[in-house]
Each structure stands twice: as structure tokens, then as C-alpha cells.
Design an enzyme around this catalytic site. Sequence first.
Site, mmCIF file in Angstrom:
data_model
loop_
_atom_site.group_PDB
_atom_site.id
_atom_site.type_symbol
_atom_site.label_atom_id
_atom_site.label_comp_id
_atom_site.label_asym_id
_atom_site.label_seq_id
_atom_site.Cartn_x
_atom_site.Cartn_y
_atom_site.Cartn_z
ATOM 1 N N ASP A 319 0.880 -1.147 0.000
ATOM 2 C CA ASP A 319 0.000 0.000 0.000
ATOM 3 C C ASP A 319 0.931 1.213 0.000
ATOM 4 O O ASP A 319 2.047 1.122 0.496
ATOM 5 C CB ASP A 319 -0.835 -0.056 1.286
ATOM 6 C CG ASP A 319 -1.913 0.985 1.296
ATOM 7 O OD1 ASP A 319 -2.561 1.155 0.261
ATOM 8 O OD2 ASP A 319 -2.113 1.617 2.343
ATOM 9 N N ASP A 511 -0.788 -0.233 6.039
ATOM 10 C CA ASP A 511 -0.832 0.424 7.345
ATOM 11 C C ASP A 511 -2.140 0.129 8.066
ATOM 12 O O ASP A 511 -2.361 0.583 9.172
ATOM 13 C CB ASP A 511 -0.638 1.935 7.195
ATOM 14 C CG ASP A 511 -1.775 2.568 6.399
ATOM 15 O OD1 ASP A 511 -2.541 1.822 5.757
ATOM 16 O OD2 ASP A 511 -1.887 3.804 6.415
ATOM 17 N N ASP A 515 -7.208 -1.401 4.544
ATOM 18 C CA ASP A 515 -6.650 -2.568 3.859
ATOM 19 C C ASP A 515 -6.593 -3.847 4.694
ATOM 20 O O ASP A 515 -5.938 -4.802 4.312
ATOM 21 C CB ASP A 515 -5.297 -2.246 3.222
ATOM 22 C CG ASP A 515 -4.326 -1.665 4.211
ATOM 23 O OD1 ASP A 515 -4.507 -1.894 5.403
ATOM 24 O OD2 ASP A 515 -3.393 -0.975 3.772
HETATM 25 P P1 ADP Z 1 -3.833 4.721 -0.089
HETATM 26 O O1 ADP Z 1 -4.044 3.604 -1.048
HETATM 27 O O2 ADP Z 1 -2.926 5.751 -0.686
HETATM 28 O O3 ADP Z 1 -3.398 4.298 1.256
HETATM 29 P P2 ADP Z 1 -6.673 5.163 0.660
HETATM 30 O O4 ADP Z 1 -7.320 3.996 0.005
HETATM 31 O O5 ADP Z 1 -6.642 5.192 2.138
HETATM 32 O O6 ADP Z 1 -5.232 5.503 0.058
HETATM 33 O O7 ADP Z 1 -7.404 6.460 0.139
HETATM 34 C C1 ADP Z 1 -7.424 6.773 -1.243
HETATM 35 C C2 ADP Z 1 -7.749 8.197 -1.530
HETATM 36 O O8 ADP Z 1 -9.037 8.518 -1.022
HETATM 37 C C3 ADP Z 1 -6.804 9.182 -0.872
HETATM 38 O O9 ADP Z 1 -5.692 9.428 -1.682
HETATM 39 C C4 ADP Z 1 -7.700 10.423 -0.755
HETATM 40 O O10 ADP Z 1 -7.704 11.134 -1.957
HETATM 41 C C5 ADP Z 1 -9.067 9.837 -0.525
HETATM 42 N N1 ADP Z 1 -9.426 9.811 0.888
HETATM 43 C C6 ADP Z 1 -9.645 8.722 1.651
HETATM 44 N N2 ADP Z 1 -9.955 9.054 2.903
HETATM 45 C C7 ADP Z 1 -9.922 10.402 2.963
HETATM 46 C C8 ADP Z 1 -10.149 11.382 3.987
HETATM 47 N N3 ADP Z 1 -10.449 11.031 5.249
HETATM 48 N N4 ADP Z 1 -10.032 12.675 3.649
HETATM 49 C C9 ADP Z 1 -9.714 13.037 2.403
HETATM 50 N N5 ADP Z 1 -9.484 12.187 1.423
HETATM 51 C C10 ADP Z 1 -9.594 10.892 1.667
HETATM 52 MG MG MG Z 2 -3.747 3.288 3.026
#
Ligand code: ADP
Ligand code: MG
Length: 617
Positions: A319, A511, A515
Site C-alpha cells: 500500500d 498500514d 486494507d
Molecule cells: P492509499 O491507497 O494511498 O493508502 P486510501 O485507500 O486510504 O489511500 O485512500 C485513497 C484516496 O481517497 C486518498 O488518496 C484520498 O484522496 C481519498 N481519501 C480517503 N480518505 C480520505 C479522507 N479522510 N479525507 C480526504 N481524502 C480521503
Molecule cells: Mg492506506
Amino acid sequence: MSKKQKKSLLRIILSAVLLIAAAVFEHIAEPSWYIALPIFLVPYIIIGYDVLVKSVKNIAHGQVFDENFLMAIATIGAIATGQYPEAVFVMLFYQVGEFFQNWAVGKSRQSISELMDIRPDYANLIKDGEITTVDPYDVVIGDIILIKPGEKIPLDGEIIEGSSSFDTSALTGESLPRDVGVSDKATSGCVNLSGVIKVKVTSEFGESTVNKILELIEESSSNKAASEDFITKFAKYYTPIVVFCALALAIIPTIFTGEFKMWLMRALTFLVISCPCALVISIPLSFFGGIGGASRKGILIKGSCYLENLSKAEIAVFDKTGTLTEGTFSVTAVHPTDISEEELIEYAAYAEYFSEHPIACSVKSFYGKEIDKSKIHDVKEFAGHGIEAEIGEHKILAGNKKLCEMHGIEADDCEQTGTILHICIDWKYAGHIVISDKIKENSAKMITELKNNGVKNVMLTGDRDAVGKDVANTLGIDEVHTELLPTDKVNIVEELITKKSKNGKLLFSGDGINDAPVLARADIGIAMGGIGSDASIEAADIVIMDDDIGKIGTALKLSKRTLKIVKENIAFALGIKISFLILGAFGITTMWMAVFADVGVSVIAILNSMRTLREKN
Ligand code: ADP
Ligand code: MG
């Protein structure tokens, strides 16, 4: 050392001393057999009574062929043919092996539970008005123990004096302390927070809650590796084969030569040689060594099978946010449309107030001011999208482009490199905040290390394509998928699992934010302990306690080393065993040589196993 271990050590020393004394006496006085026999029987019984009892019990239960049986029949046979010291020594050596094995298991169990931080090290026992510090194993039902603030409750019991509050989080996950007083239960594994209490113990340590949890951990760590299973299966077939071979060796040649005593001796020697002590001891020990060595480096491995799987890793999936990158974003630009920059940041921080996402935490810390919770209502978090919330009179959206599209709002196209947080107020676009993350210091080193070990790297992220590709390029990652929703991540991992070779394993590290399902689905799920959520630590097979991503490389090397040692031990022990068995059948080896062959093989195998514990980077 526990009471049990002390007892077996005492038995070993006592019977060793008696054996030496008996051997010296026999050498000087040369007594006839009816004097020598009882003199050797004393140390024999001291060291071997439990093996004899167990083999009789097992026969009664229909389980004839186990190692106890092998030991019993070989030593009784030795006694029957007048080889008293040999009989005692073989039994003694077997017990030394068992002792070592218990000790190693105890050690690794201790280090694993140290990480879990629930194992009580001592109990303050009150006896005749005096307080002594004892091993929890040595406390019996009805004893009174004293527990001071800040101490762990070592055994289950009932409070008879004092009142306090308990931190039960290690057992229940409940973070609020629980108030307790006289006649309330005290559960082992909790932490006593405020008052001094006296507890009357209601169960022994072996039956206590904390020990049951430790056993659970151990069971999860008895998620046995295939190589360990190999030994169990092996013993099931091996023992009867050996016993029948010995029987044949005692009977068949006798029919032709008539020399029953000689062939019986050879058959018994054959049995003693056959004892697979070295294998039985060294293989679990190698795995325990590997797991123990890893835990010293802050890598918690929940079972030997995961260590084995890790050594076969073929694809590593990561991730991005919080795993390969720090997950602490810094704000690089603020682009409001109609309102001021401060207002835009303020709305973002309010909307993100309840979120644990790295983006949320970073925005809140950038805002830095007190947040008035009473203004925040109706918060909805859309995984992989962002947040919808009511702040005061306004409806706020804070998230990525997908979130805006979901509500039919057109978001700015952003040229800037970085993760973009779009803000909408009352369904109207209000601007965006550009934030950027830093790649972790050890990410690149780890990726190179995995590549050098023939592991393919894949990165998954919910972030923008530009940001994802940029990170992947910098790190030299082989394959990258961007703009994913949590469910997409599971699907991609499923697909990768079907694509890999049959014996290869898929590793996933995240993290824990959005996931946990992927962590559970992967052959080896690696979670970061410090910032990861409890759910991900539960779901993961390996936990890296200090978030140092570089430790994945360390763990991989360690697993390969452990497996190499395991294979060496199997090959070495089996090779020596088979050659000595053949020599024994032809009468070339004596019982003493057989004994020393087994001692030698075991010691070498154990020393070899110990290498897994030693530091080497
Ligand atoms: P990653 O795969 O980078 O760990 P996530 O799946 O957790 O990312 O989230 C993907 C995207 O969704 C983030 O890059 C962001 O744009 C958006 N996102 C998710 N949760 C939030 C939040 N609490 N506030 C703002 N944006 C969010
Ligand atoms: Mg993440």
C-alpha cells in the site's frame, strides 16, 4: 525458569551424579549383577519414570508407536542384556534434549508475549505478614497476593482488600478503565492503575486468563510450518518401521545362527540409534530461533508457517500511503476560489475531525487550532473517496476528485504534483489544498533488497495516478495500480494470487487503514505496529513493531536463513541416522557409539539451530 523446568533440571543433575557414582563403584568393586542392577536402577527410575509411565499409558490408549515407547523399549532391553550404564545414559540424554526444547519454547513464548506485553513476570505473595516476590507459576489457589498501582495482575482472583481501577485494554480492547472494589474479580493480564489491592487467588497460573491467552498466541504460533508437520508425519511411519526392523533383526538371523543374545543386542542398539531426537528437537528449535531472532529485531511473526511462507515470497504488494510513504502530509499550496485560505483550511480540518486517515491527521495538525466539536454533525466517511459532513450551517465535502464526481460537482484539474484535497461548500466547489507526502527513508533500500531476492514488487494506492506513478518510479517498483477503492485492492491481490506460481507466496504490507481485508487475504500479511490499527494487527501474520519498512527485507533474509538451517538439519540428521542404522544392523557399532552418534547429531543440529537466533544483517 519455571517450577517444572527447575524440577527436570534437578532430576537431570541428580541422576547424572548417581550414574557417575554407580559407574565408578562398578569399576572399582566389580560387583555381581544383583548388586549392580539396583544401583543403576535408582538413577534410571529418577530420570525415566515419566517416559515409562507415558508409554504404558499410551499403549493403554492404543497409541503404541511414539518416542516414549521407543525410549522405553530400547532402555529396558539394554538393562535386560546387562548394559546398565548405557540404559541410564540414553534416558538421561533424552531428558536433556526435552529440557532444552522446553527451555527454547519458553524463551520464544516469553519474547512473543513481551511484545504483547501481558505476561506477568512476578507476583507479590503475602505469607505470614511478609511480602515476597515469586514466579506466578509458584502461587497456589487460596494464596493472597498484593498488587500495586502500575503492576500487571499476575493471576485470576477475587479482591479482598482495597479498591482501584483496571486497564483491561490488553484483554478486551476497551480503553476506558474499569473501577473495582472488594469482592470484585481481578483478571490476570489487566493492569492495576490507581490503588493497592489484595487478591485471593482463585486459579493456578496454568489455568489463568493470561496463560490461556498466551496459549492462544502459541497456538497461532503452532500454525505449524510444513517442515514441522513433516516431522510429526514422519514419526508416525518411522517409529513402527524401526520397531519392526529391530524385531526382524532379533528374530530372523537367530533362526539361522542360533545366537539369540548377540542379535538381540544388535536389535536393541538399532533401536537406540533410531531415536530421532536430533530431528525432533532441532527443527522446532530452528523455527523458534528464527521467530525469536526476529522478535528481538521488533518483527513479530505469528507462526512458523508464516516464516516458511516468507522465505518463498514471489510477489510483494505494498500500500502506498503510510507504508512506503511517511503518511504525514505537509501542505504545499492552498487554492481557494471564493473564500479565504484560512477558511478553506478551517473547513477541511473540521470535516476531517473524526477521521484517522493520514490525510485527515495532517490537515488537522496543519490547522493547529482548537476544534469546536459541537459544530460538526452528520459525518460520513467514504473509503477511498473522502468525507461528507455538516459544519455549522454548511454541507462540506472534503476528498478527492471521485468524491466530487459522486455528488455531480466538477472539480478543478490540478497540474501540481501532490495529493489534492478538494473542498466543496454547500455543493459548490470551493477550492483545493495540495499536500505532499515523503517517501520513507528505507523504502528504496527494501525494494532493492526484495528485487535482489527475486521478488516482484507491486504498489497499490487510492491516490492520484500522477502521485502514485511518481512514487513508484522513484522507488523502482515493477507494477503500479492507482486510484483504487479498497475493494479494488482486494480484487487486484486476488488476481495476482492466481497469476503466481504454485509454490510462490504473495506478501502484502499495509498500514491497516482501508486494507485489513487484503492483509487477511494475502499469504503473508505484514502490518506496521505503531501506526497500524488494531484490526490490521489482528489480521496480519507478521507485525513490524516500529514501522520501519526496511525490516521487511530483514525478515525476508531471516526467513531464508532459517529455512536453510532447517533443511541442513533434516539432511544431516537423516544421513547420519541411516548410516548408523545400517552399521548397527551389521553389528559394527556398539550401543555406546550409537548413543554418542545421537548425542553428537543432536548437539550439532541444536548448535546449527541456534544460529537462527544470532544477530546477522
Ligand atoms: P492509499 O491507497 O494511498 O493508502 P486510501 O485507500 O486510504 O489511500 O485512500 C485513497 C484516496 O481517497 C486518498 O488518496 C484520498 O484522496 C481519498 N481519501 C480517503 N480518505 C480520505 C479522507 N479522510 N479525507 C480526504 N481524502 C480521503
Ligand atoms: Mg492506506
